[in-house]
Design an enzyme around this catalytic site. Structure first.
Site, PDB file in Angstrom:
ATOM      1  N   ARG A  57       0.573  -1.501   0.360  1.00  0.00           N
ATOM      2  CA  ARG A  57       0.074   0.048  -0.134  1.00  0.00           C
ATOM      3  C   ARG A  57       1.027   1.521   0.128  1.00  0.00           C
ATOM      4  O   ARG A  57       1.927   1.008   0.875  1.00  0.00           O
ATOM      5  CB  ARG A  57      -0.962  -0.610   1.505  1.00  0.00           C
ATOM      6  CG  ARG A  57      -0.973   1.155   0.955  1.00  0.00           C
ATOM      7  CD  ARG A  57      -3.002   0.246   2.238  1.00  0.00           C
ATOM      8  NE  ARG A  57      -3.461  -0.057   1.780  1.00  0.00           N
ATOM      9  CZ  ARG A  57      -4.883  -0.117   2.696  1.00  0.00           C
ATOM     10  NH1 ARG A  57      -5.243   0.208   3.669  1.00  0.00           N
ATOM     11  NH2 ARG A  57      -5.766  -0.818   1.770  1.00  0.00           N
ATOM     12  N   LYS A  94      -7.464 -14.559   5.908  1.00  0.00           N
ATOM     13  CA  LYS A  94      -7.894 -14.114   4.263  1.00  0.00           C
ATOM     14  C   LYS A  94      -7.363 -15.502   3.663  1.00  0.00           C
ATOM     15  O   LYS A  94      -8.034 -16.508   2.985  1.00  0.00           O
ATOM     16  CB  LYS A  94      -7.566 -13.265   4.014  1.00  0.00           C
ATOM     17  CG  LYS A  94      -8.071 -13.189   2.416  1.00  0.00           C
ATOM     18  CD  LYS A  94      -7.663 -11.968   1.205  1.00  0.00           C
ATOM     19  CE  LYS A  94      -8.314 -10.237   1.271  1.00  0.00           C
ATOM     20  NZ  LYS A  94      -8.558  -9.664   0.415  1.00  0.00           N
ATOM     21  N   LYS A 125       1.731  -7.903   5.061  1.00  0.00           N
ATOM     22  CA  LYS A 125       1.813  -6.452   4.208  1.00  0.00           C
ATOM     23  C   LYS A 125       3.198  -5.827   3.934  1.00  0.00           C
ATOM     24  O   LYS A 125       3.427  -5.501   4.983  1.00  0.00           O
ATOM     25  CB  LYS A 125      -0.038  -6.234   4.823  1.00  0.00           C
ATOM     26  CG  LYS A 125      -0.271  -5.346   3.729  1.00  0.00           C
ATOM     27  CD  LYS A 125      -1.261  -5.772   3.326  1.00  0.00           C
ATOM     28  CE  LYS A 125      -2.240  -4.955   2.389  1.00  0.00           C
ATOM     29  NZ  LYS A 125      -2.935  -5.737   1.336  1.00  0.00           N
ATOM     30  N   ASP A 172      -1.587  -3.393  -4.177  1.00  0.00           N
ATOM     31  CA  ASP A 172      -3.417  -2.657  -3.275  1.00  0.00           C
ATOM     32  C   ASP A 172      -3.312  -1.156  -3.470  1.00  0.00           C
ATOM     33  O   ASP A 172      -2.710  -1.007  -4.230  1.00  0.00           O
ATOM     34  CB  ASP A 172      -2.136  -2.956  -1.736  1.00  0.00           C
ATOM     35  CG  ASP A 172      -3.610  -2.949  -0.893  1.00  0.00           C
ATOM     36  OD1 ASP A 172      -4.565  -3.827  -0.854  1.00  0.00           O
ATOM     37  OD2 ASP A 172      -3.830  -1.894   0.015  1.00  0.00           O
ATOM     38  N   SER A 219      -5.753  -7.976 -10.723  1.00  0.00           N
ATOM     39  CA  SER A 219      -6.730  -9.386  -9.788  1.00  0.00           C
ATOM     40  C   SER A 219      -8.120  -8.534  -9.935  1.00  0.00           C
ATOM     41  O   SER A 219      -8.989  -9.216  -9.066  1.00  0.00           O
ATOM     42  CB  SER A 219      -5.418  -9.290  -8.103  1.00  0.00           C
ATOM     43  OG  SER A 219      -6.006  -8.651  -8.138  1.00  0.00           O
ATOM     44  N   THR A 254     -11.429 -10.591  -8.850  1.00  0.00           N
ATOM     45  CA  THR A 254     -11.949  -9.909  -6.815  1.00  0.00           C
ATOM     46  C   THR A 254     -13.161 -10.114  -7.307  1.00  0.00           C
ATOM     47  O   THR A 254     -14.002 -10.640  -6.149  1.00  0.00           O
ATOM     48  CB  THR A 254     -11.332  -9.351  -6.558  1.00  0.00           C
ATOM     49  OG1 THR A 254      -9.842  -9.074  -6.389  1.00  0.00           O
ATOM     50  CG2 THR A 254     -11.465  -8.693  -5.242  1.00  0.00           C
ATOM     51  N   ALA A 281     -15.933   0.675  -2.172  1.00  0.00           N
ATOM     52  CA  ALA A 281     -15.203   1.513  -2.466  1.00  0.00           C
ATOM     53  C   ALA A 281     -13.614   1.932  -0.671  1.00  0.00           C
ATOM     54  O   ALA A 281     -12.828   1.026  -1.421  1.00  0.00           O
ATOM     55  CB  ALA A 281     -15.756   2.715  -2.142  1.00  0.00           C
TER      56      ALA A 281
HETATM   57  P1  NAI Z   1     -10.294   1.302  -6.784  1.00  0.00           P
HETATM   58  O1  NAI Z   1      -9.225   2.516  -6.382  1.00  0.00           O
HETATM   59  O2  NAI Z   1      -9.946   1.110  -8.527  1.00  0.00           O
HETATM   60  O3  NAI Z   1     -11.899   1.758  -6.603  1.00  0.00           O
HETATM   61  C1  NAI Z   1     -12.339   2.172  -5.519  1.00  0.00           C
HETATM   62  C2  NAI Z   1     -13.806   2.915  -6.311  1.00  0.00           C
HETATM   63  O4  NAI Z   1     -14.019   3.889  -5.209  1.00  0.00           O
HETATM   64  C3  NAI Z   1     -13.004   4.447  -7.377  1.00  0.00           C
HETATM   65  O5  NAI Z   1     -13.680   5.000  -8.005  1.00  0.00           O
HETATM   66  C4  NAI Z   1     -13.271   6.058  -6.125  1.00  0.00           C
HETATM   67  O6  NAI Z   1     -13.619   6.925  -6.571  1.00  0.00           O
HETATM   68  C5  NAI Z   1     -14.731   4.794  -5.221  1.00  0.00           C
HETATM   69  N1  NAI Z   1     -14.961   5.350  -4.103  1.00  0.00           N
HETATM   70  C6  NAI Z   1     -13.760   6.216  -3.020  1.00  0.00           C
HETATM   71  N2  NAI Z   1     -14.687   6.710  -2.295  1.00  0.00           N
HETATM   72  C7  NAI Z   1     -15.639   6.244  -1.954  1.00  0.00           C
HETATM   73  C8  NAI Z   1     -16.851   6.837  -1.218  1.00  0.00           C
HETATM   74  N3  NAI Z   1     -16.738   7.329  -0.049  1.00  0.00           N
HETATM   75  N4  NAI Z   1     -18.557   6.371  -1.779  1.00  0.00           N
HETATM   76  C9  NAI Z   1     -18.522   6.093  -3.098  1.00  0.00           C
HETATM   77  N5  NAI Z   1     -16.957   5.463  -4.767  1.00  0.00           N
HETATM   78  C10 NAI Z   1     -16.065   5.373  -3.508  1.00  0.00           C
HETATM   79  O7  NAI Z   1     -10.058  -0.089  -6.208  1.00  0.00           O
HETATM   80  P2  NAI Z   1     -10.408  -1.086  -6.463  1.00  0.00           P
HETATM   81  O8  NAI Z   1      -9.336  -2.194  -7.012  1.00  0.00           O
HETATM   82  O9  NAI Z   1     -11.728  -1.412  -7.582  1.00  0.00           O
HETATM   83  O10 NAI Z   1     -10.783  -1.848  -4.948  1.00  0.00           O
HETATM   84  C11 NAI Z   1     -12.543  -1.799  -4.417  1.00  0.00           C
HETATM   85  C12 NAI Z   1     -12.277  -1.733  -3.167  1.00  0.00           C
HETATM   86  O11 NAI Z   1     -12.085  -3.352  -2.896  1.00  0.00           O
HETATM   87  C13 NAI Z   1     -10.727  -1.740  -2.172  1.00  0.00           C
HETATM   88  O12 NAI Z   1     -11.607  -1.820  -0.901  1.00  0.00           O
HETATM   89  C14 NAI Z   1      -9.527  -2.728  -1.742  1.00  0.00           C
HETATM   90  O13 NAI Z   1      -9.323  -2.500  -1.414  1.00  0.00           O
HETATM   91  C15 NAI Z   1     -10.671  -3.412  -1.875  1.00  0.00           C
HETATM   92  N6  NAI Z   1      -9.616  -5.046  -2.265  1.00  0.00           N
HETATM   93  C16 NAI Z   1      -9.034  -4.747  -3.971  1.00  0.00           C
HETATM   94  C17 NAI Z   1      -9.003  -6.527  -4.485  1.00  0.00           C
HETATM   95  C18 NAI Z   1      -8.290  -5.862  -5.876  1.00  0.00           C
HETATM   96  O14 NAI Z   1      -8.364  -6.579  -6.785  1.00  0.00           O
HETATM   97  N7  NAI Z   1      -8.665  -4.671  -6.663  1.00  0.00           N
HETATM   98  C19 NAI Z   1      -9.294  -7.396  -3.960  1.00  0.00           C
HETATM   99  C20 NAI Z   1      -9.452  -7.429  -2.933  1.00  0.00           C
HETATM  100  C21 NAI Z   1     -10.031  -6.417  -2.075  1.00  0.00           C
END
Ligand code: NAI
Length: 359
Positions: A54, A78, A90, A125, A156, A160, A247
């Protein structure tokens, strides 16, 4: 010699989280590039500790330490619940990725990862992407999630989202009696990499989807790709059947738990419960929560497959297995009269307890 676990020190911090303390915490500093990173290995009991890096502008070093300890501990659970042969780790790099990230800094970080000789394997991350992992991969082989061109399995997000979709199907079966989202309204919070993939899966399954994202560009993109999706200011308290937090974490608070109208909560965000007590509030209102670390393990299963050069179809099959795991956990929670989060923890701990505790 007696070792004191003081509240102020690193040992004390690890102790606060669980009886299963961290094996190793490494502080990495490189004057030349300005790198300040912390790598936390919570457990290697089930295999090398894997977890993303991160890159985040933490308010202070203490906040960074707290985050990396909590996240690495979560990775142990996990991985145990996902059935992969990996431990929990991490890393955090302290800084703003949009201004502080450089090839030299990532290279310096990668060299620290390399010194651990494979006890810690990194991945992407918040604040790091496949391009960064490609750079890291030029300085250590202990990295996953690189681009396909660089020999990795790529982003990923797709797997996911697929795991979240299967988890949601298991949740739907428990709540409404059939493993499908057809005819249900699903509110997706966050139309980022995972959210977008999930929206496509839900629409294909016959769900009605609404979405909220703080980023206007993300909302526009959804509107262009999927005109049928309704754009809302917020989905967590909207009149939906399913709330999918994709998010940030900690959106399930003691306040939101009393306002949520959804009967099912299932999403990709890590650490969705602001505190463990929220789970009970949700259960009291008859809301089924699919534990985040079980639902969002698709990406971890992907990188575990990458490490053993598994065929994509085999990995996808394993991700589909999240359906059965969620079904078992929800059933165990009902049978034992406990929350789904507690049932998921017990499920993971059974696997961890079967392994001797020493290094
Ligand atoms: P990302 O950064 O691509 O998308 C997150 C989205 O949430 C962005 O479009 C952002 O503008 C939006 N956002 C932020 N704050 C917000 C709020 N208060 N209300 C509404 N929208 C908001 O991240 P990604 O990769 O899609 O991951 C999403 C979540 O899933 C994260 O919490 C991440 O830690 C978790 N995650 C992701 C994995 C992966 O493979 N990408 C794996 C496991 C967990």
């Amino acid at each position: 010699m007696t070792v004191l676990h003081t509240e102020a020190g690193v040992f004390g911090r690890s102790h606060e989280l669980s009886a299963r303390r961290h094996e190793q915490v490494v502080f990495c500093e490189d004057d030349k590039t300005g790198l300040k990173a912390i790598i936390a290995i919570h457990s290697t009991a089930l295999g090398p500790a894997l977890g993303g890096t991160r890159f985040y502008p933490y308010a202070d070093e203490s906040a960074a330490l707290q985050d990396v300890l909590r996240l690495s501990w979560g990775m142990t659970y996990k991985a145990a619940a996902a059935g992969v042969h990996l431990g929990g780790g991490k890393a955090v790099i302290i800084g703003d990725p949009s201004t502080d990230k450089s090839e030299a800094l990532l290279a310096a970080y990668a060299r620290f990862v390399d010194t651990l000789g494979g006890r810690y394997i990194t991945a992407g991350d918040v604040g790091t992407n496949t391009d960064d992992l490609d750079v890291i991969g030029r300085h250590t082989r202990h990295v996953t999630g690189r681009s396909v061109a660089a020999g990795g399995s790529g982003d990923s997000a797709r797997l996911t989202a697929l795991g979240v979709f299967h988890s949601m199907r298991a949740g739907a079966e428990s709540v409404w009696g059939a493993p499908t989202l057809a005819g249900r309204t699903v509110g997706v919070e966050g139309a980022g990499k995972v959210g977008r993939e999930l929206i496509a899966l839900l629409l294909a399954d016959g769900a009605e989807v609404c979405v909220a994202d703080v980023n206007e560009a993300a909302m526009r993109r959804v509107a262009e790709q999927h005109p049928a999706v309704r754009l809302l200011g917020a989905v967590s308290t909207a009149p939906v059947d399913v709330y999918a937090p994709c998010a940030l974490g900690s959106t399930l608070t003691s306040t939101s738990a009393t306002e949520i109208e959804a009967k099912l909560i299932c999403g990709a965000a890590n650490n969705q419960l602001a505190d463990p007590g929220v789970e009970r509030l949700l259960a009291e209102r008859g809301i089924t929560w699919v534990p985040d670390f079980v639902a969002n393990a698709g990406g971890l299963i992907q990188v575990a497959g990458e490490l053993r050069a598994a065929a994509p179809a085999e990995v996808e099959f394993e991700v589909a297995g999240i359906f059965d795991r969620c079904r078992d956990i929800i059933a165990a929670a009902k049978a034992e009269g406990i929350g789904t989060g507690e049932a998921a923890n017990r499920f993971a701990e059974r696997r961890l307890d079967a392994i001797p505790r020493s290094l």
